[in-house]
Design a protein around this motif. Structure first.
Motif, PDB file in Angstrom:
ATOM      1  N   LYS A   1      -2.328  -7.263   7.575  1.00 21.05           N
ATOM      2  CA  LYS A   1      -1.734  -8.173   7.318  1.00 21.05           C
ATOM      3  C   LYS A   1       0.192  -8.158   7.247  1.00 21.05           C
ATOM      4  O   LYS A   1       0.099  -6.758   7.122  1.00 21.05           O
TER       5      LYS A   1
ATOM      6  N   VAL B   1      -6.058  -3.526   9.409  1.00 20.63           N
ATOM      7  CA  VAL B   1      -5.701  -3.896   8.398  1.00 20.63           C
ATOM      8  C   VAL B   1      -3.848  -4.436   9.060  1.00 20.63           C
ATOM      9  O   VAL B   1      -3.057  -4.053   9.030  1.00 20.63           O
TER      10      VAL B   1
ATOM     11  N   GLY C   1       0.457  -6.883  -0.599  1.00 18.04           N
ATOM     12  CA  GLY C   1      -0.625  -7.126  -1.809  1.00 18.04           C
ATOM     13  C   GLY C   1      -1.781  -6.309  -1.692  1.00 18.04           C
ATOM     14  O   GLY C   1      -2.335  -5.358  -0.855  1.00 18.04           O
TER      15      GLY C   1
ATOM     16  N   ARG D   1       5.445  -2.478   5.765  1.00 13.68           N
ATOM     17  CA  ARG D   1       5.314  -3.932   5.696  1.00 13.68           C
ATOM     18  C   ARG D   1       6.783  -4.214   4.886  1.00 13.68           C
ATOM     19  O   ARG D   1       6.844  -3.633   4.096  1.00 13.68           O
TER      20      ARG D   1
ATOM     21  N   ARG E   1     -10.064   2.376   5.687  1.00 13.52           N
ATOM     22  CA  ARG E   1      -9.128   1.594   6.386  1.00 13.52           C
ATOM     23  C   ARG E   1      -7.217   1.171   6.122  1.00 13.52           C
ATOM     24  O   ARG E   1      -6.725   1.423   5.462  1.00 13.52           O
ATOM     25  N   VAL E   2      -6.521   0.677   6.998  1.00  9.29           N
ATOM     26  CA  VAL E   2      -5.297   1.838   7.568  1.00  9.29           C
ATOM     27  C   VAL E   2      -4.013   0.790   8.214  1.00  9.29           C
ATOM     28  O   VAL E   2      -4.953   0.034   9.525  1.00  9.29           O
ATOM     29  N   GLY E   3      -3.390   0.583   7.011  1.00  6.89           N
ATOM     30  CA  GLY E   3      -2.450  -0.653   7.590  1.00  6.89           C
ATOM     31  C   GLY E   3      -1.314   0.040   8.237  1.00  6.89           C
ATOM     32  O   GLY E   3      -0.533  -0.304   9.645  1.00  6.89           O
ATOM     33  N   THR E   4      -0.759   0.314   7.440  1.00  6.61           N
ATOM     34  CA  THR E   4       0.822   1.318   7.306  1.00  6.61           C
ATOM     35  C   THR E   4       1.213   2.500   8.399  1.00  6.61           C
ATOM     36  O   THR E   4       1.813   2.089   9.813  1.00  6.61           O
TER      37      THR E   4
ATOM     38  N   VAL F   1      -9.677   0.046  -4.269  1.00  8.77           N
ATOM     39  CA  VAL F   1      -8.587   0.811  -3.375  1.00  8.77           C
ATOM     40  C   VAL F   1      -8.187   2.232  -4.374  1.00  8.77           C
ATOM     41  O   VAL F   1      -8.489   1.421  -5.868  1.00  8.77           O
TER      42      VAL F   1
ATOM     43  N   MET G   1     -16.672  -0.884  -1.594  1.00 10.68           N
ATOM     44  CA  MET G   1     -15.551  -0.322  -1.545  1.00 10.68           C
ATOM     45  C   MET G   1     -14.489   0.232  -2.294  1.00 10.68           C
ATOM     46  O   MET G   1     -14.983  -0.378  -3.791  1.00 10.68           O
TER      47      MET G   1
ATOM     48  N   MET H   1      -7.024   4.793   2.711  1.00 12.19           N
ATOM     49  CA  MET H   1      -5.592   4.265   3.654  1.00 12.19           C
ATOM     50  C   MET H   1      -4.747   5.318   4.362  1.00 12.19           C
ATOM     51  O   MET H   1      -5.097   5.757   4.646  1.00 12.19           O
ATOM     52  N   SER H   2      -3.362   4.189   4.750  1.00 12.05           N
ATOM     53  CA  SER H   2      -2.851   5.325   5.268  1.00 12.05           C
ATOM     54  C   SER H   2      -2.651   6.703   4.504  1.00 12.05           C
ATOM     55  O   SER H   2      -2.656   7.349   5.433  1.00 12.05           O
TER      56      SER H   2
ATOM     57  N   VAL I   1     -10.791  -7.850   2.867  1.00 16.87           N
ATOM     58  CA  VAL I   1     -10.290  -6.966   1.990  1.00 16.87           C
ATOM     59  C   VAL I   1      -9.469  -7.040   0.281  1.00 16.87           C
ATOM     60  O   VAL I   1      -9.462  -5.688  -0.398  1.00 16.87           O
TER      61      VAL I   1
ATOM     62  N   ASN J   1      -5.740  -9.378   3.709  1.00 17.63           N
ATOM     63  CA  ASN J   1      -6.353  -8.595   2.682  1.00 17.63           C
ATOM     64  C   ASN J   1      -5.887 -10.767   1.918  1.00 17.63           C
ATOM     65  O   ASN J   1      -5.828 -10.652   0.500  1.00 17.63           O
TER      66      ASN J   1
END
Ligand SMILES: *Cc1c(COP(=O)(O)O)cnc(C)c1O
Length: 260
Positions: A57, A55, A260, A254, A245-248, A194, A192, A229-230, A104, A78
């Motif tokens: 973003k 992810v 968001g 962020r 779905r991994v961002g951080t 969250v 999906m 996620m993370s 997403v 996102n």
């Protein structure tokens, strides 16, 4: 990397990131993969069953290019505008990479036309009206010869009916899947969610998995379960997630304002 000249800055190497950032991404990617592998081992699952979506973003396209160089192929955004711009920029940076972009985030119906230009999959479909808008946008592009096949979508499930995060109430999910299944422009591939931040994630993911199995009985094409996620990927993998779905954990923290 390649000996080709830099075309007025258009074609950049991941080297431009600086060795430190590249190293950081390499290490965080290895750490996330290890977490997925451990979670699969604990659950008696094959790690090949769990796809990793980066992810990206709020992070620049050059990070996407670096992650492509490190072997990732699935990226998620996102927001429609940011996703479109970043997908285009990443395609300029890595023209030969076979990348898949996933939307997403919450999607307004008036963004359907633009999101189908860059997203290979929309995971955040939560109403028949949004599905219809995406269907019209896809039909339009097919008519104009700009695409050939249907758009892959997933139904975003709300596990606590909080309107902020979006998602279809779980009791309405089978009807929404049925609605999309009857559309030729969309192909419904999964569910999906969250997970609510302060919920008991184990029970949330367990409920989601039961709903997933229930939907699968009538719609065998629903094969993807996008959860985790993370902060909660282990618990999601324990409950059958096929896509985290991994961002951080990959890219770092962020700015709060752009979250968001
Ligand atoms: C930002 C985001 C993620 C990734 O969250 P992290 O906690 O940074 O891993 C996953 N899914 C959606 C829908 C998101 O918006």
């Amino acid at each position: 990397m390649s000996g080709k000249p830099d075309n007025a800055g258009a074609a950049r190497n991941a080297d431009d990131l600086g060795a430190a950032r590249l190293d950081q991404l390499r290490q965080s990617l290895a750490a996330v993969k290890a977490r997925i592998a451990d979670a699969c081992a604990s659950a008696g699952r094959d790690p090949a069953e769990v796809r990793l979506l980066a992810v990206t973003k709020t992070f620049p396209a050059i990070d996407v290019a670096a992650l492509i160089d490190l072997g990732l192929r699935d990226f998620a955004e996102n927001k429609d505008q940011e996703g479109g711009a970043k997908a285009a920029e990443a395609a300029r940076l890595r023209p030969d990479a076979d990348v898949r972009w996933h939307m997403v985030g919450r999607l307004q119906r008036n963004k359907a036309r633009t999101v189908v230009r860059w997203a290979d999959e929309v995971q955040s479909v939560d109403s028949p009206r949004l599905a219809d808008a995406l269907g019209r946008a896809v039909a339009n592009r097919i008519e104009r010869g700009e695409r050939s096949g249907p758009l892959d979508v997933q139904v975003q499930v709300s596990m606590d009916a909080d309107p902020e995060r979006g998602g279809c109430p779980s009791e309405d999910v089978p009807d929404l899947v049925k609605h999309i299944d009857q559309m030729s422009e969309l192909s419904v591939t999964g569910l999906m969610t969250v997970a609510p931040i302060d919920a008991d994630q184990d029970s949330v993911f367990a409920r989601l998995q039961r709903l997933f199995h229930q939907v699968q009985r009538d719609f065998p094409g629903v094969v993807e379960l996008s959860a985790g996620m993370s902060g909660d990927l282990e618990r999601a993998v324990a409950h059958g997630s096929t896509c985290v779905r991994v961002g951080t954990a990959l890219l770092g923290g962020r700015e709060l304002a752009s979250r968001g």
